[in-house]
Design a protein around this motif. Structure first.
Motif, PDB file in Angstrom:
ATOM      1  N   LEU A   1      -8.474 -16.973  -5.356  1.00  0.00           N
ATOM      2  CA  LEU A   1      -7.542 -16.810  -4.239  1.00  0.00           C
ATOM      3  C   LEU A   1      -8.185 -16.143  -3.031  1.00  0.00           C
ATOM      4  O   LEU A   1      -7.559 -16.035  -1.976  1.00  0.00           O
ATOM      5  CB  LEU A   1      -6.328 -15.984  -4.682  1.00  0.00           C
ATOM      6  CG  LEU A   1      -5.439 -16.612  -5.759  1.00  0.00           C
ATOM      7  CD1 LEU A   1      -4.294 -15.665  -6.104  1.00  0.00           C
ATOM      8  CD2 LEU A   1      -4.894 -17.956  -5.309  1.00  0.00           C
ATOM      9  N   ILE A   2      -9.425 -15.703  -3.177  1.00  0.00           N
ATOM     10  CA  ILE A   2     -10.094 -15.015  -2.077  1.00  0.00           C
ATOM     11  C   ILE A   2     -10.202 -15.871  -0.813  1.00  0.00           C
ATOM     12  O   ILE A   2     -10.008 -15.352   0.304  1.00  0.00           O
ATOM     13  CB  ILE A   2     -11.465 -14.486  -2.532  1.00  0.00           C
ATOM     14  CG1 ILE A   2     -11.260 -13.311  -3.503  1.00  0.00           C
ATOM     15  CG2 ILE A   2     -12.318 -14.053  -1.348  1.00  0.00           C
ATOM     16  CD1 ILE A   2     -12.540 -12.778  -4.120  1.00  0.00           C
ATOM     17  N   PRO A   3     -10.479 -17.190  -0.905  1.00  0.00           N
ATOM     18  CA  PRO A   3     -10.535 -17.979   0.327  1.00  0.00           C
ATOM     19  C   PRO A   3      -9.244 -17.937   1.142  1.00  0.00           C
ATOM     20  O   PRO A   3      -9.275 -18.049   2.368  1.00  0.00           O
ATOM     21  CB  PRO A   3     -10.822 -19.403  -0.178  1.00  0.00           C
ATOM     22  CG  PRO A   3     -11.550 -19.191  -1.466  1.00  0.00           C
ATOM     23  CD  PRO A   3     -10.896 -17.979  -2.082  1.00  0.00           C
ATOM     24  N   ALA A   4      -8.108 -17.760   0.464  1.00  0.00           N
ATOM     25  CA  ALA A   4      -6.820 -17.725   1.166  1.00  0.00           C
ATOM     26  C   ALA A   4      -6.384 -16.313   1.533  1.00  0.00           C
ATOM     27  O   ALA A   4      -5.767 -16.105   2.587  1.00  0.00           O
ATOM     28  CB  ALA A   4      -5.736 -18.378   0.307  1.00  0.00           C
ATOM     29  N   LEU A   5      -6.686 -15.332   0.683  1.00  0.00           N
ATOM     30  CA  LEU A   5      -6.150 -13.987   0.869  1.00  0.00           C
ATOM     31  C   LEU A   5      -7.200 -12.936   1.197  1.00  0.00           C
ATOM     32  O   LEU A   5      -6.841 -11.824   1.604  1.00  0.00           O
ATOM     33  CB  LEU A   5      -5.409 -13.550  -0.412  1.00  0.00           C
ATOM     34  CG  LEU A   5      -4.238 -14.408  -0.859  1.00  0.00           C
ATOM     35  CD1 LEU A   5      -3.679 -13.885  -2.180  1.00  0.00           C
ATOM     36  CD2 LEU A   5      -3.142 -14.442   0.197  1.00  0.00           C
TER      37      LEU A   5
END
Length: 206
Positions: free
Chosen positions: A25-29
């Protein structure tokens, strides 16, 4: 609402360390946002679990940092048991958690918003007359597995993280001659595309 007190629940969770929790989820958050969401999901999971089972029957199996403040806070607040996860792949860790229960037990992660006290209660109830219970996930995995008697063959050489996990698990259960119950299909939060659904279902978590 309380499930059969003889059934235990293991929850596997990483410490919410930025860059190491919910990495997909790092790319989004971003690293911090992904870690914050992980912490919120874990808090929700514990609250749901404690409405379905006595806290003394719930063990939080911790990873990355067993003494992380969030784990200590949750243990104090809910009266649950803390144990560090052992070494090994996901299957080995789940088998150890189930084996340590000393009786019928279920294991879950912390990223399945579809779990509710009623659903956990239903799964625990199925173990009265089934050898195993699963909540298949829409992505081909599962959100919960429970057994009356743990067997390492259920977890050996499974392609963890793939879309074939539930299919392989059904095959193992059939080979063992076990009776399986699957009360519901669930979804979890793993990828950026899951965030819109999470926002609609549980807006307070984002």
């Amino acid at each position: 609402m309380c499930a059969d007190a003889e059934v235990s629940l293991a929850i596997l969770a990483k410490a919410p360390i930025p860059g190491r929790a919910k990495t997909r989820l790092i790319p989004a958050l971003g690293p911090q946002g992904a870690a914050r969401l992980h912490a919120r999901l874990l808090r929700r999971t514990l609250a749901v679990a404690c409405h379905a089972l006595p806290p003394g029957r719930i063990t939080l199996w911790t990873a990355l940092d067993p003494d992380h403040p969030l784990f200590l806070e949750l243990a104090e607040r809910h009266g649950i048991i803390l144990r560090p996860q052992p070494e090994g792949d996901l299957g080995e860790r789940m088998h150890r958690a189930l084996s340590q229960a000393g009786g019928p037990a279920m294991v879950i992660g912390s990223d399945c918003p579809a779990l509710s006290p009623a659903l956990l209660t239903a799964c625990a109830g199925r173990l009265k007359n089934h050898d195993a219970v699963c909540l298949p996930a829409e992505d081909g995995g599962y959100g919960l597995i429970g057994v009356r008697h743990p067997d390492p063959r259920l977890f050996d050489d499974i392609a963890w993280g793939s879309g074939s996990v539930m299919t392989e698990t059904r095959e193992r259960i059939a080979a063992l001659g076990w009776r399986l119950a699957c009360p519901a299909t669930v979804w979890d939060v793993d990828r950026p595309e899951d965030l819109a659904r999470l926002s609609a279902a549980c807006p307070a978590l984002l």
